[in-house]
Design a protein around this motif. Structure first.
Motif, PDB file in Angstrom:
ATOM      1  N   LEU A  84       0.832  -1.207   0.000  1.00 59.95           N
ATOM      2  CA  LEU A  84       0.000   0.000   0.000  1.00 59.95           C
ATOM      3  C   LEU A  84       0.866   1.258   0.000  1.00 59.95           C
ATOM      4  O   LEU A  84       0.616   2.203  -0.748  1.00 59.95           O
ATOM      5  CB  LEU A  84      -0.905   0.015   1.241  1.00 59.95           C
ATOM      6  CG  LEU A  84      -2.215  -0.760   1.170  1.00 59.95           C
ATOM      7  CD1 LEU A  84      -2.886  -0.764   2.535  1.00 59.95           C
ATOM      8  CD2 LEU A  84      -3.139  -0.168   0.119  1.00 59.95           C
ATOM      9  N   GLY A  85       1.890   1.254   0.852  1.00 55.88           N
ATOM     10  CA  GLY A  85       2.773   2.416   0.937  1.00 55.88           C
ATOM     11  C   GLY A  85       3.519   2.674  -0.351  1.00 55.88           C
ATOM     12  O   GLY A  85       3.725   3.832  -0.750  1.00 55.88           O
ATOM     13  N   ASP A  89       1.228   7.496  -4.634  1.00 54.43           N
ATOM     14  CA  ASP A  89       2.000   8.678  -5.040  1.00 54.43           C
ATOM     15  C   ASP A  89       1.880   9.772  -3.982  1.00 54.43           C
ATOM     16  O   ASP A  89       2.781  10.601  -3.830  1.00 54.43           O
ATOM     17  CB  ASP A  89       1.473   9.225  -6.377  1.00 54.43           C
ATOM     18  CG  ASP A  89       1.665   8.251  -7.522  1.00 54.43           C
ATOM     19  OD1 ASP A  89       2.762   7.682  -7.637  1.00 54.43           O
ATOM     20  OD2 ASP A  89       0.712   8.059  -8.299  1.00 54.43           O
ATOM     21  N   ILE A  90       0.749   9.761  -3.285  1.00 59.94           N
ATOM     22  CA  ILE A  90       0.470  10.757  -2.248  1.00 59.94           C
ATOM     23  C   ILE A  90      -0.289  10.053  -1.118  1.00 59.94           C
ATOM     24  O   ILE A  90      -1.191   9.247  -1.393  1.00 59.94           O
ATOM     25  CB  ILE A  90      -0.410  11.908  -2.794  1.00 59.94           C
ATOM     26  CG1 ILE A  90       0.263  12.602  -3.978  1.00 59.94           C
ATOM     27  CG2 ILE A  90      -0.723  12.932  -1.708  1.00 59.94           C
ATOM     28  CD1 ILE A  90      -0.690  13.486  -4.769  1.00 59.94           C
ATOM     29  N   PHE A  91       0.073  10.334   0.128  1.00 56.98           N
ATOM     30  CA  PHE A  91      -0.611   9.770   1.280  1.00 56.98           C
ATOM     31  C   PHE A  91      -1.155  10.939   2.100  1.00 56.98           C
ATOM     32  O   PHE A  91      -0.397  11.814   2.514  1.00 56.98           O
ATOM     33  CB  PHE A  91       0.377   8.935   2.099  1.00 56.98           C
ATOM     34  CG  PHE A  91      -0.231   8.100   3.204  1.00 56.98           C
ATOM     35  CD1 PHE A  91      -1.602   7.990   3.377  1.00 56.98           C
ATOM     36  CD2 PHE A  91       0.595   7.405   4.078  1.00 56.98           C
ATOM     37  CE1 PHE A  91      -2.148   7.208   4.388  1.00 56.98           C
ATOM     38  CE2 PHE A  91       0.071   6.612   5.098  1.00 56.98           C
ATOM     39  CZ  PHE A  91      -1.300   6.519   5.254  1.00 56.98           C
ATOM     40  N   ILE A  92      -2.480  10.955   2.308  1.00 50.24           N
ATOM     41  CA  ILE A  92      -3.115  12.014   3.093  1.00 50.24           C
ATOM     42  C   ILE A  92      -3.798  11.382   4.293  1.00 50.24           C
ATOM     43  O   ILE A  92      -4.589  10.436   4.124  1.00 50.24           O
ATOM     44  CB  ILE A  92      -4.178  12.786   2.283  1.00 50.24           C
ATOM     45  CG1 ILE A  92      -3.578  13.366   0.996  1.00 50.24           C
ATOM     46  CG2 ILE A  92      -4.790  13.909   3.109  1.00 50.24           C
ATOM     47  CD1 ILE A  92      -4.084  12.675  -0.221  1.00 50.24           C
ATOM     48  N   ILE A  93      -3.507  11.875   5.476  1.00 55.13           N
ATOM     49  CA  ILE A  93      -4.180  11.398   6.682  1.00 55.13           C
ATOM     50  C   ILE A  93      -5.117  12.509   7.140  1.00 55.13           C
ATOM     51  O   ILE A  93      -4.681  13.582   7.571  1.00 55.13           O
ATOM     52  CB  ILE A  93      -3.169  11.026   7.772  1.00 55.13           C
ATOM     53  CG1 ILE A  93      -2.248   9.928   7.245  1.00 55.13           C
ATOM     54  CG2 ILE A  93      -3.884  10.562   9.046  1.00 55.13           C
ATOM     55  CD1 ILE A  93      -1.039   9.657   8.101  1.00 55.13           C
ATOM     56  N   ALA A  94      -6.423  12.247   6.977  1.00 57.97           N
ATOM     57  CA  ALA A  94      -7.430  13.268   7.272  1.00 57.97           C
ATOM     58  C   ALA A  94      -8.731  12.573   7.669  1.00 57.97           C
ATOM     59  O   ALA A  94      -9.304  11.862   6.835  1.00 57.97           O
ATOM     60  CB  ALA A  94      -7.653  14.154   6.044  1.00 57.97           C
ATOM     61  N   TYR A 117       2.006   4.118   7.019  1.00 59.07           N
ATOM     62  CA  TYR A 117       2.715   5.407   7.110  1.00 59.07           C
ATOM     63  C   TYR A 117       4.234   5.191   7.199  1.00 59.07           C
ATOM     64  O   TYR A 117       5.008   5.863   6.512  1.00 59.07           O
ATOM     65  CB  TYR A 117       2.212   6.184   8.320  1.00 59.07           C
ATOM     66  CG  TYR A 117       3.147   7.306   8.744  1.00 59.07           C
ATOM     67  CD1 TYR A 117       3.298   8.448   7.962  1.00 59.07           C
ATOM     68  CD2 TYR A 117       3.896   7.204   9.921  1.00 59.07           C
ATOM     69  CE1 TYR A 117       4.173   9.460   8.340  1.00 59.07           C
ATOM     70  CE2 TYR A 117       4.764   8.211  10.303  1.00 59.07           C
ATOM     71  CZ  TYR A 117       4.902   9.333   9.510  1.00 59.07           C
ATOM     72  OH  TYR A 117       5.773  10.338   9.869  1.00 59.07           O
ATOM     73  N   LEU A 118       4.655   4.256   8.017  1.00 60.32           N
ATOM     74  CA  LEU A 118       6.089   4.007   8.184  1.00 60.32           C
ATOM     75  C   LEU A 118       6.709   3.366   6.940  1.00 60.32           C
ATOM     76  O   LEU A 118       7.921   3.410   6.756  1.00 60.32           O
ATOM     77  CB  LEU A 118       6.336   3.120   9.409  1.00 60.32           C
ATOM     78  CG  LEU A 118       6.049   3.768  10.764  1.00 60.32           C
ATOM     79  CD1 LEU A 118       6.194   2.743  11.884  1.00 60.32           C
ATOM     80  CD2 LEU A 118       6.981   4.957  11.009  1.00 60.32           C
ATOM     81  N   SER A 119       5.865   2.775   6.089  1.00 56.76           N
ATOM     82  CA  SER A 119       6.352   2.125   4.863  1.00 56.76           C
ATOM     83  C   SER A 119       6.328   3.041   3.645  1.00 56.76           C
ATOM     84  O   SER A 119       6.936   2.722   2.624  1.00 56.76           O
ATOM     85  CB  SER A 119       5.492   0.888   4.550  1.00 56.76           C
ATOM     86  OG  SER A 119       5.494  -0.019   5.618  1.00 56.76           O
ATOM     87  N   ALA A 120       5.606   4.150   3.734  1.00 55.61           N
ATOM     88  CA  ALA A 120       5.376   5.005   2.558  1.00 55.61           C
ATOM     89  C   ALA A 120       6.656   5.705   2.113  1.00 55.61           C
ATOM     90  O   ALA A 120       7.441   6.172   2.938  1.00 55.61           O
ATOM     91  CB  ALA A 120       4.298   6.036   2.868  1.00 55.61           C
TER      92      ALA A 120
END
Length: 406
Positions: A84-85, A89-94, A117-120
């Protein structure tokens, strides 16, 4: 067209009341042409359902490390957080709650969202959402600072009525504001942001009479792919196109349609002085009928002769007046290709010329591929393999970036 089109966007949702806004955020990304996957903390499912998010994103929602196989409900499958990470291309936590941000800041990894998150490897954005006193707490401020020091980007919370009934800072930014923040941040980092690029594409049609014309087989595809590549790098693009079936949807590309070589000459000169880079890939007619009939010419004689005259050499005319512009030309040759291309490079005062040969299978007009050779003003020759015209356009823009140090 949004800069987020065709991007892989991973949306992380944590257990805050603002999670209800995440459904609208998914819709905005999907409407922009992005692919969206959602990863949730287990507790966030109390605020918004995975079914809603799965339906909107058209992808499964991940909230545990182990899930059921779609084919066999008795079989369990591993939800790979590393995959997944890497996909994103973009990771948003919201929303990003105080709890999740504290864990992110300190490397705590007790659910699939945190493991992802730690893998992204991609840029990570977080949109805080919590009550006023939590937002102002020193420990929360330290989480903000730590996360920003890791390269994550904070989307500031807004001010308004909070779930507690208090009014103040801590309200998660609205989905439209989050979307705009990410889009602007990406654009501001693009290497051609603030640059203006003039591109020509397609053939020209030189009228014989109101019905007939002299033209060529150019589809315009190469020029349109160059325009897409330039826009994806943040440039403002003026695309001057002869008759073509090609289309482009982009907020960064303005298409100016022309018919004849003279039309193209006038339109190009209108924009050249305000351009930083000019790429002339159009297959402009070298000759046009000297006299154009006002009425359709009747078919009565066994032979028909048309007197032709030269059209204006658009590329050469720009080479004569250029100042700081980086000027790129195209050369389509059938014999002594390299020699002729080098001659055009010098005689037309170009910075770069793109040579393609009709001798190469899969190159030239009417196909989706091309095989080109780049020749720089320093006489550096770069040969390329047969590629899609989209990839050729990307290679060309990469070389221009290196040449101009943009």
């Amino acid at each position: 067209m949004s800069i987020l089109k065709d991007k892989n966007i991973l949306l992380g949702i944590t257990a805050g009341i603002a999670a209800y806004k995440s459904a609208n955020l998914v819709r905005l990304f999907i409407k922009a042409g992005a692919s969206v996957k959602v990863v949730m903390t287990p507790a966030s499912k109390e605020f918004v359902t995975p079914l809603t998010l799965s339906t909107l994103s058209k992808n499964p929602v991940y909230s545990t490390f182990v899930g059921e196989s779609d084919e066999e409900k008795d079989n369990e499958v591993w939800n790979n957080h590393v995959d997944l990470g890497l996909w994103a291309d973009i990771f948003i936590i919201a929303p990003a709650t105080a709890n999740t941000m504290a864990k992110m800041a300190n490397g705590v990894c007790d659910n699939i969202l945190l493991a992802t998150y730690l893998s992204a490897k991609c840029p990570v954005y977080f949109a805080p959402a919590m009550d006023l006193d939590m937002y102002k707490h020193e420990s929360t401020k330290k989480s903000f600072e730590k996360l920003s020091s890791y390269g994550n980007k904070m989307i500031p919370a807004g001010t308004g009525e909070l779930a507690s009934g208090l009014v103040g800072e801590g309200r998660m930014a609205e989905p439209e504001a989050i979307f705009s923040f990410i889009e602007k941040d990406i654009l501001d980092q693009l290497p051609l942001r603030g640059k203006r690029i003039l591109i020509t594409a397609g053939p020209t049609y030189e009228a014989i009479d109101p019905v007939r014309f002299i033209g060529n087989h150019s589809s315009g595809k190469m020029g349109f792919e160059i325009a897409r590549a330039a826009a994806n790098l943040g440039a403002e693009v003026i695309l001057v196109s002869g008759p073509t079936h090609e289309t482009i949807l982009s907020n960064f590309v303005s298409v100016q349609n022309v018919i004849s070589a003279d039309d193209m000459y006038k339109e190009v000169h209108k924009h050249f002085n305000t351009s930083d880079i000019a790429i002339l890939s159009a297959a402009v007619a070298d000759y046009r009928p000297k006299n154009v009939a006002n009425q359709k010419i009747k078919k009565k004689d066994p032979t028909f002769t048309i007197e032709l005259e030269k059209t204006k050499d658009i590329l050469k005319s720009l080479g004569e007046i250029k100042e700081d512009q980086f000027l790129v030309g195209f050369a389509l040759e059938t014999n002594n290709e390299l020699e002729h291309a080098k001659g055009k490079l010098k005689s037309k005062n170009l910075d770069l010329i793109v040579l393609n040969s009709l001798q190469d299978k899969g190159a030239g007009f009417g196909v989706s591929t091309n095989k080109v050779t780049f020749i720089t003003s320093a006489n550096v020759v770069i040969e390329n393999e047969l590629k899609s015209k989209a990839d050729v356009a990307k290679d060309l823009m990469d070389l221009i970036l290196k040449q101009t140090h943009a």
